[in-house]
Design a protein around this motif. Structure first.
Motif, mmCIF file in Angstrom:
data_model
loop_
_atom_site.group_PDB
_atom_site.id
_atom_site.type_symbol
_atom_site.label_atom_id
_atom_site.label_comp_id
_atom_site.label_asym_id
_atom_site.label_seq_id
_atom_site.Cartn_x
_atom_site.Cartn_y
_atom_site.Cartn_z
ATOM 1 N N ARG A 134 0.748 -1.184 -0.107
ATOM 2 C CA ARG A 134 -0.121 0.081 0.088
ATOM 3 C C ARG A 134 0.765 1.208 -0.077
ATOM 4 O O ARG A 134 0.240 2.343 -0.119
ATOM 5 N N ASN A 165 -2.324 -4.370 -4.682
ATOM 6 C CA ASN A 165 -2.452 -3.006 -4.568
ATOM 7 C C ASN A 165 -3.302 -2.623 -3.638
ATOM 8 O O ASN A 165 -4.710 -2.633 -3.993
ATOM 9 N N GLU A 166 -3.031 -2.170 -2.283
ATOM 10 C CA GLU A 166 -4.080 -1.968 -1.325
ATOM 11 C C GLU A 166 -3.859 -0.513 -0.940
ATOM 12 O O GLU A 166 -4.622 -0.214 -0.104
ATOM 13 N N ASP A 167 -3.164 0.267 -1.645
ATOM 14 C CA ASP A 167 -3.452 1.690 -1.717
ATOM 15 C C ASP A 167 -4.525 2.265 -1.894
ATOM 16 O O ASP A 167 -5.279 2.272 -2.802
ATOM 17 N N GLU A 168 -5.467 2.990 -0.718
ATOM 18 C CA GLU A 168 -6.720 3.494 -0.777
ATOM 19 C C GLU A 168 -6.565 5.026 -0.958
ATOM 20 O O GLU A 168 -7.747 5.524 -0.823
ATOM 21 N N SER A 169 -5.491 5.724 -1.062
ATOM 22 C CA SER A 169 -5.394 7.155 -1.271
ATOM 23 C C SER A 169 -5.603 7.484 -2.492
ATOM 24 O O SER A 169 -5.818 6.830 -3.448
ATOM 25 N N ARG A 172 -3.239 6.099 -5.530
ATOM 26 C CA ARG A 172 -3.404 4.547 -5.663
ATOM 27 C C ARG A 172 -3.031 4.107 -7.192
ATOM 28 O O ARG A 172 -2.389 3.243 -7.597
ATOM 29 N N ARG A 202 -5.982 -4.774 -7.770
ATOM 30 C CA ARG A 202 -6.294 -3.687 -7.037
ATOM 31 C C ARG A 202 -7.156 -4.069 -6.094
ATOM 32 O O ARG A 202 -8.278 -4.716 -6.282
ATOM 33 N N GLU A 204 -9.375 -2.477 -3.912
ATOM 34 C CA GLU A 204 -10.741 -1.781 -3.898
ATOM 35 C C GLU A 204 -11.650 -2.492 -4.945
ATOM 36 O O GLU A 204 -12.870 -2.135 -4.581
ATOM 37 N N GLN A 205 -11.155 -3.216 -5.908
ATOM 38 C CA GLN A 205 -11.952 -3.614 -6.906
ATOM 39 C C GLN A 205 -12.285 -5.173 -6.340
ATOM 40 O O GLN A 205 -13.194 -5.926 -7.089
ATOM 41 N N ARG A 211 -11.269 -11.256 -1.087
ATOM 42 C CA ARG A 211 -10.180 -10.993 -0.182
ATOM 43 C C ARG A 211 -9.832 -12.047 0.627
ATOM 44 O O ARG A 211 -8.637 -12.445 1.022
#
Length: 353
Positions: A134, A165-169, A172, A202, A204-205, A211
């Motif tokens: 992330r 990819n766990e970047d939620e900002s 991302r 990703r 968020e998808q 998960r």
């Protein structure tokens, strides 16, 4: 010399063995090369045996193996120390270890099977290594994982590397592009979204159920906040949860008195046990600390569940299959009766158990 018997013999664990007699004269030196190999036919085995019976050829095999390994490391731009890390990590790919998998709470949450992976282009036919990232500043872990994947592939070990990819900002997409560029510049570029290759997904998808599934099936889970690849490989496990000591609410008033074993009228009593007179059971009577000459066990089982109980009280338990699905350890020792489980009854007021 006495020939081998060509039987399994009086042992619990039969083996396959061969014998070669070597005669040494005084001050004579003999070197023995042991070569283990596999072929599809007897003719193939004979050809390999004849080939490697030449001592000079055996030396050449070691030289070629060293040269091949050195060239491989140069191609991947990795050091011997890196290769050692990749090799140690490969053991958890071949045989799943709790040290490298997700937490038990995540494993128990999963309710899906292999088909749940197909929507993400992942077959699930080969072992999965999951990298969760992330933070863009820690993308070096992804680079190390891609190098490890190249090493495993060239050594013949098929692995699906999933980069999550766990970047939620708001950045991302920047991290996603950086990961894609890193993989595209590696020897694995042609293996993106292919079996035994690299999959960039990703977070968020993905749904919560998906998960949990991906973490449950991964034999190795790497975290970007867990340190370098080497640091995560060297980590021996999670810290154990310490259970606080029991604080008793009242004092124990009575002492435990060891009772004598009950006397039974047994037929053919041999000092340790005998038959009941109705012939329906064999009763073993042992004083504290006394054991039978060899472990004496009984099997209690039905088609779904079973346990082995010995005369000393030790046991091991399984579900469905006594070899493949053991719930508690079994030591298979013909001499000593090592217990794999225990049951304690405790008085929480006095602490007596």
């Amino acid at each position: 010399k006495v020939p081998l018997s060509n039987t399994e013999g009086p042992v619990l664990d039969p083996i396959v063995s061969i014998r070669q007699t070597v005669l040494l004269q005084p001050n004579e030196t003999v070197r023995i090369d042991i070569v283990t190999g596999v072929a599809e036919s007897r003719a193939g085995i004979d050809a390999l045996t004849e080939k490697y019976s030449d001592p000079s050829l055996a030396d050449r095999v070691f030289d070629l193996a060293w040269t091949h390994g050195h060239i491989l490391l140069q191609q991947l731009s990795v050091s011997e120390a890196d290769a050692q890390v990749y090799g140690r990590l490969a053991s958890s790919i071949i045989y799943a270890s709790s040290l490298r998998r997700a937490k038990a709470s995540i494993l128990s949450r999963n309710r899906q099977g292999q088909s749940g992976l197909w929507g993400y282009g992942i077959s699930g036919d080969v072992p999965i290594v999951l990298v969760r990232i992330r933070d863009h500043e820690r993308i070096a872990l992804v680079r190390q994982a891609v190098q490890a994947h190249s090493y495993w592939r060239l050594k013949g070990l098929a692995v699906d590397l999933v980069i999550w990819n766990e970047d939620e900002s708001v950045y991302r997409q920047t991290l996603q592009e950086a990961i894609i560029d890193l993989v595209a510049a590696s020897p694995e570029a042609a293996l993106v979204d292919r079996p035994g290759g690299i999959f960039i997904r990703r977070g968020e998808q993905m749904s919560d159920d998906d998960r949990a599934l991906l973490q449950a099936v991964a034999r190795i889970v790497l975290f970007d906040d867990g340190g370098t690849l080497e640091e995560q490989v060297e980590r021996r496990g999670r810290a154990e949860v310490l259970i606080p000591q029991l604080k008793s609410s009242r004092r124990r008033s009575e002492a435990i008195i060891a009772s004598e074993p009950p006397r039974r009228d047994l037929a053919f009593f041999n000092g340790l046990g005998g038959f009941s007179h109705d012939g329906r059971e064999y009763v073993t009577i042992l004083a504290p600390g006394q054991t039978t000459p060899a472990p004496w066990v009984n099997v209690i089982a039905n088609p779904q569940f079973g346990t082995v109980v010995s005369e000393g009280g030790s046991a091991y338990t399984w579900a469905e299959n006594s070899h493949e699905y053991r719930l508690t350890p079994w030591h298979n020792d013909p001499v000593s009766d090592t217990c794999g489980e225990a049951i304690y009854l405790r008085d929480d007021e006095t602490g007596q158990f």
